[in-house]
Design an enzyme around this catalytic site. Structure first.
Site, PDB file in Angstrom:
ATOM      1  N   SER A   1      57.316  11.993   5.300  1.00  0.00           N
ATOM      2  CA  SER A   1      56.912  10.660   5.119  1.00  0.00           C
ATOM      3  C   SER A   1      56.388   9.816   4.281  1.00  0.00           C
ATOM      4  CB  SER A   1      55.438  10.316   6.736  1.00  0.00           C
ATOM      5  OG  SER A   1      55.078   9.471   6.666  1.00  0.00           O
TER       6      SER A   1
ATOM      7  N   TYR B   1      46.341  13.249   7.680  1.00  0.00           N
ATOM      8  CA  TYR B   1      48.054  12.996   7.787  1.00  0.00           C
ATOM      9  C   TYR B   1      48.261  12.500   6.711  1.00  0.00           C
ATOM     10  CZ  TYR B   1      52.004  11.423   9.481  1.00  0.00           C
ATOM     11  OH  TYR B   1      54.021  11.037   9.995  1.00  0.00           O
TER      12      TYR B   1
END
Length: 266
Positions: A144, A157
């Site tokens: 990401s 995360y």
């Protein structure tokens, strides 16, 4: 089975929706046999019915929860017993959680670490050995843009995605000249179920206009994997974001990211 075994096989985790589903569709369209892994058995069954008829491929499914530590080994052993070799491994499964770390749920975060980091590493370790033996293989790890900076309100995360990026770049270097490539796909905000699952649909970043769609991200990921790229960030805006943090003081980057993740005020 003999016919389908002559085709290459791609294993895709988190395959029932979002980027994972679109990647499965692209691989199927390109005549790869599929091994699909996800918790959602009903959706996997639908794909196992649809894809062979539409694309003349073989599909094997595993309704497995990758937060359970034994799942990667079980998948690997079952494929060995069936004499199915994996040519492409796509570690797409992952999820996030939202909130101040002191207040978020520990069990959820431990499960996230298991899925986003441990199972990804475990599957890579298991299937990479076979790839090395056959002198060919491709690995796509879905990271990401979160991998490029700290993420207040999503601290765990963001840290998991930083691991995925670092891990991917490192083993890509180790594998140079072996016939095996590793690609880290680093999408920005994408129109998936992620925001709702992470309980962050009311945050500022979830209202970003012009989110990339999953099909576009998957196409870029597939093309980059086939082109042997190590790191790919889909979208100009996301590329600028990923590069800009290199030249910005970390304290400022952290403040900006926190501001983007705060709940919108009415």
């Amino acid at each position: 089975m003999n016919k389908s075994q002559r085709q290459k096989t791609a294993l895709i985790t988190g395959a029932s929706s979002g980027i994972g589903y679109q990647l499965a569709y692209i691989f199927a369209r390109n005549r790869y046999n599929l091994v699909l892994v996800d918790k959602k058995e009903e959706k996997l069954n639908e794909m196992a019915d649809e894809f062979p008829q539409k694309f003349d491929i073989f599909v094997k499914i595993f309704a497995k929860d990758l937060s359970i530590p034994t799942s990667p080994e079980e998948i690997f052993r079952d494929l060995q017993k069936a004499s199915i070799k994996v040519d492409v491994l796509v570690n797409n499964a992952g999820f996030g959680t939202y909130g101040v770390f002191a207040e978020t749920d520990l069990t959820t975060e431990l499960n996230m670490l298991q899925v986003n980091i441990v199972s990804l590493t475990h599957l890579t370790k298991l299937f990479l050995k076979d790839m090395v033996e056959q002198g060919y293989g491709k690995i796509l790890n879905v990271a990401s843009v979160a991998a490029f900076q700290p993420g207040p309100l999503m601290a765990v995360y963001f840290a998991t995605k930083a691991y995925v990026l670092s891990f991917s770049e490192a083993i890509a270097n180790e594998l140079e000249g072996t016939g095996i490539t590793v690609t880290a796909l680093c999408p920005g905000p994408t129109a998936t179920e992620f925001q709702q699952a992470a309980a962050m649909k009311d945050s500022k970043i979830s209202s970003v206009s012009r989110m990339m769609d999953t099909e576009t991200v998957a196409k870029i990921g597939y093309r980059s994997l086939m082109a042997n790229k190590t790191v790919v960030v889909p979208g100009l805006r996301n590329k600028i974001l990923a590069e800009s943090v290199r030249f910005t003081p970390r304290s400022l980057v952290t403040k900006v990211v926190k501001s983007m993740h705060e709940i919108k005020k009415n």
